[in-house]
Design an enzyme around this catalytic site. Structure first.
Site: not given
Length: 443
Positions: A247, A292, A388
């Site tokens: 992402h 992901d 992230s």
């Protein structure tokens, strides 16, 4: 309240006259005082000389020997295999026991570099690190080490039967040692090329203030979009590949628009590279955050050092039990929706069982078999925006393994469950930390 000074008459306290001493600095007194000063200076010089000249320094040796009571197995050729890791730890523990029981107290660390077949057993190549006075020569230290080893082999039984004639010990410099250790992943080294021991830091990323030390997390990288700055973290898994979250590239998948930096600060970076290729997991689903995972290839390779190093990838069958201590690192915010931090920060968290994470008051069944929960349910330690794609690592005998990838969708993404707050990490209790577990068969 004010206090008035008490007035006393001179009659009450008659003046006393003291005799003045004469010739305080006579010849004898002066001589003794001079000798005392000279003695103090001599002692000080001796102490300084002891700590400067006699100061310990590191000695590195390449040890090669044959174990005759173990048969070589093909899986030993893969350094990330469970069998190689377990056998290496057995050998390293044996070496630690040999030298620590000697009473010398000079042994620092050992690392198995290679296991290879032999018709009469198995050949072992390893690095040994010691600290001895700087006045000792490498040859003197080598003889001391050999003497300790041979005496131990005579005195007590060992799990490995070492064929004495096969044992060789070669002095190497720290550059050679570093190059040998570069073949091993997940090793942290200080700037002086000493092994950096693991420690249980409880400092936080969110609402924390403790920054990582240089070389503490050498696989951490910062992914930056040109013109927009830091976006995500990433983990170095080879000298040309990074592992991160899929992402992170939603805004832009053009590798020419990205740069990556290494080091404990974004500005100035220790090392900077451009990207050549971005690979998104073919089964990535942004709605559920499954798979992901993304790979990013560097345009030019990096040279491994004490501040840039790759992390180990564990066996795909690894299962960490609940409450296992793991570390998360990143340049993300330290307050909710705050700015990116220029200096790398760290936090120790604990794994949480999938059953607990899938409770209605947490993620309500959203955690799949490809995900790993880590953090604290009370939300006291957390990762945040900007973390992230960063690493979730755990220590196995001071070899660090990547077990998760930071899975923190952008705050603007609409939650798919009332249990979510718009991102997978929150500072409000109950904490809802989750890390996407990398599918190791994807590499």
């Amino acid at each position: 309240m004010m206090y008035q000074p008490l007035e006393c008459s001179q009659a009450d306290y008659p003046q006393v006259e003291y005799q003045r001493r004469q010739k305080f600095w006579g010849p004898i007194s002066l001589s003794l005082f001079t000798l005392a000063i000279i003695a103090i200076i001599g002692i000080a010089i001796g102490i300084v000389t002891h700590f400067v000249v006699e100061d310990d320094k590191s000695f590195y040796y390449l040890a090669s020997f044959k174990a005759t009571n173990i048969k070589y197995r093909e899986c030993y050729g893969m350094r990330t295999s469970k069998q190689f890791i377990e056998r290496s730890h057995q050998i390293e523990r044996m070496m630690s026991r040999i030298f620590q029981h000697s009473g010398e107290g000079r042994f620092i660390k050992s690392h198995v570099i290679k296991l290879s077949p032999d018709q009469n057993g198995m050949n072992i190549l390893m690095v040994l690190v010691f600290r001895f006075p700087s006045t000792d020569s490498a040859e003197q230290v080598r003889k001391k080490i050999e003497r300790i080893l041979y005496q131990s082999l005579k005195r007590e039984p060992m799990p490995l039967t070492i064929h004495k004639p096969s044992f060789t010990l070669t002095s190497i410099d720290n550059k050679k040692m570093r190059n040998l250790l570069n073949s091993r992943c997940g090793i942290r080294m200080t700037p002086s090329y000493m092994p950096l021991p693991s420690f249980a830091s409880t400092e936080r990323i969110v609402q924390g203030s403790e920054a990582a030390l240089e070389g503490e997390w050498p696989w951490q990288a910062s992914l930056q979009l040109v013109g927009a700055g830091h976006q995500c973290g990433a983990s170095l898994i080879s000298n040309t590949w990074l592992l991160t979250a899929a992402h992170c590239f939603r805004r832009n998948k053009d590798p020419n628009r990205w740069i990556v930096t290494f080091g404990i600060t974004i500005t100035p970076p220790t090392v900077q590279r451009s990207l050549r290729k971005i690979i998104i997991h073919e089964n990535y689903h942004k709605e559920t955050n499954e798979n992901d995972i993304a790979l990013a290839q560097l345009a030019t390779r990096v040279e491994f050092s004490n501040v840039v190093q790759r992390v180990c990838l564990p066996d795909s069958s690894i299962k960490l039990p609940p409450k296992t201590g793991v570390f998360v690192t990143g340049f993300g915010s330290i307050v909710d929706d705050g700015p990116t931090q220029n200096k790398l920060r760290q936090a120790r968290v604990e794994t949480i069982s999938t059953e607990v994470c899938n409770r209605k008051d947490v993620y309500d069944g959203m955690i799949t078999s490809g995900m790993l929960c880590a953090g604290f349910m009370e939300g006291k330690v957390d990762a945040c925006k900007g973390d992230s794609g960063g690493p979730l690592v755990y220590d196995n005998h001071e070899i660090w393994y990547l077990v998760g990838i930071g899975d923190l969708p952008d705050p603007g993404i609409e939650p798919t469950s009332p249990a979510l707050t718009g991102r997978f990490f929150t500072t409000e209790p109950p904490g809802k930390p989750v890390y996407g577990l990398a599918a190791m068969n994807y590499y």
